[in-house]
Design a protein around this motif. Structure first.
Motif, PDB file in Angstrom:
ATOM      1  N   PHE A  68     -71.460   5.037  -0.626  1.00 37.34           N
ATOM      2  CA  PHE A  68     -72.675   4.384  -0.816  1.00 37.34           C
ATOM      3  C   PHE A  68     -72.447   3.059  -0.602  1.00 37.34           C
ATOM      4  O   PHE A  68     -71.555   2.499  -1.009  1.00 37.34           O
ATOM      5  CB  PHE A  68     -73.389   4.629  -2.204  1.00 37.34           C
ATOM      6  N   SER A  69     -73.272   2.036   0.247  1.00 39.04           N
ATOM      7  CA  SER A  69     -73.028   0.928   0.477  1.00 39.04           C
ATOM      8  C   SER A  69     -73.896  -0.189   0.032  1.00 39.04           C
ATOM      9  O   SER A  69     -73.814  -1.397   0.166  1.00 39.04           O
ATOM     10  CB  SER A  69     -72.798   0.728   2.013  1.00 39.04           C
ATOM     11  N   GLY A  70     -75.040   0.430  -0.655  1.00 37.82           N
ATOM     12  CA  GLY A  70     -75.735  -0.817  -1.468  1.00 37.82           C
ATOM     13  C   GLY A  70     -77.476  -0.337  -1.397  1.00 37.82           C
ATOM     14  O   GLY A  70     -77.577   0.824  -1.142  1.00 37.82           O
ATOM     15  N   TYR A  71     -78.102  -1.182  -1.527  1.00 42.68           N
ATOM     16  CA  TYR A  71     -79.719  -0.781  -1.684  1.00 42.68           C
ATOM     17  C   TYR A  71     -80.490  -1.436  -0.516  1.00 42.68           C
ATOM     18  O   TYR A  71     -79.992  -2.369   0.180  1.00 42.68           O
ATOM     19  CB  TYR A  71     -80.286  -1.482  -3.054  1.00 42.68           C
ATOM     20  N   GLY A  72     -81.509  -0.721  -0.175  1.00 40.48           N
ATOM     21  CA  GLY A  72     -82.509  -1.416   0.944  1.00 40.48           C
ATOM     22  C   GLY A  72     -83.894  -0.845   0.649  1.00 40.48           C
ATOM     23  O   GLY A  72     -83.966  -0.047  -0.279  1.00 40.48           O
ATOM     24  N   ASP A  87     -72.436   4.764   4.134  1.00 38.91           N
ATOM     25  CA  ASP A  87     -71.277   4.426   5.181  1.00 38.91           C
ATOM     26  C   ASP A  87     -70.501   5.525   5.277  1.00 38.91           C
ATOM     27  O   ASP A  87     -69.678   5.704   4.458  1.00 38.91           O
ATOM     28  CB  ASP A  87     -70.690   3.093   4.808  1.00 38.91           C
ATOM     29  N   VAL A  88     -70.981   6.520   6.037  1.00 34.79           N
ATOM     30  CA  VAL A  88     -70.235   7.807   6.218  1.00 34.79           C
ATOM     31  C   VAL A  88     -69.628   8.116   7.764  1.00 34.79           C
ATOM     32  O   VAL A  88     -70.582   8.274   8.666  1.00 34.79           O
ATOM     33  CB  VAL A  88     -71.051   8.957   5.838  1.00 34.79           C
ATOM     34  N   PRO A  89     -68.428   7.661   7.891  1.00 28.59           N
ATOM     35  CA  PRO A  89     -67.961   7.808   9.199  1.00 28.59           C
ATOM     36  C   PRO A  89     -68.263   9.239   9.928  1.00 28.59           C
ATOM     37  O   PRO A  89     -67.942  10.012   9.386  1.00 28.59           O
ATOM     38  CB  PRO A  89     -66.240   7.596   9.054  1.00 28.59           C
TER      39      PRO A  89
END
Length: 173
Positions: A68-72, A87-89
């Motif tokens: 997980f890379s944050g909220y939006g 963020d999942v390659p």
């Protein structure tokens, strides 16, 4: 008028569900999931054919791992949507591959938005984005893809190859 959260998706979609329940408060009214494609009202979709195609494709894709890379938020006419970004390659390529292969079989993704990897947390969100808690683990893994219609969620294991053994996926980290 704000959209009411629904207990489950109404129609037919493909989704990834995280292997572990994320450490977020989910107020969306549905399972934690990443929508890969929307395929229309259930009564208009040949689910047996779709499930056969998904089962075959799933065998040729390794599980996906990332964070997980944050909220939006997304803006919508009936209120903002709060989400956790991912963020999942390989996830974008995986989604594109699945949607393209299914299109060749007559299943057309009816989403009217570009693919943005996320998990919806709340509809009708107002205010500032929450701070990311320091003690929240950010790792996320997906080992199954789900065919979802009405209130049915059918899992298909990723990466077992046609003979049941692990395979080198078409898209992987």
């Amino acid at each position: 008028m704000r959209r009411e959260a629904k207990p489950d998706f109404s129609g037919t979609m493909l989704a990834l569900v995280p292997d572990e329940t994320p450490p977020f408060k989910n107020e969306s009214g549905s399972h934690f999931h990443v929508t890969l494609g929307i395929y229309g009202p259930s009564e208009q979709v040949n689910h047996e054919h779709l499930m056969g195609e998904v089962a075959w494709l799933a065998k040729h894709q390794d599980p996906l791992h990332g964070e997980f890379s944050g909220y939006g938020t997304f803006k919508q006419d009936d209120g903002d949507v709060l989400y956790a970004s991912l963020d999942v390659p390989g996830l974008n390529a995986f989604q594109e591959w699945f949607t393209t292969e299914l299109m060749y079989e007559g299943f057309y993704n009816q989403s009217s938005h570009a693919f943005v990897p996320h998990m919806t947390l709340k509809y009708g969100f107002e205010g500032k984005l929450p701070s990311w808690p320091e003690d929240v683990p950010t790792v996320v893994s997906f080992s199954h893809i789900y065919v979802c219609f009405d209130e049915t969620w059918i899992p298909y294991k990723l990466g077992e190859g046609l003979d049941g053994s692990p395979t080198t996926a078409l898209y992987h980290e």
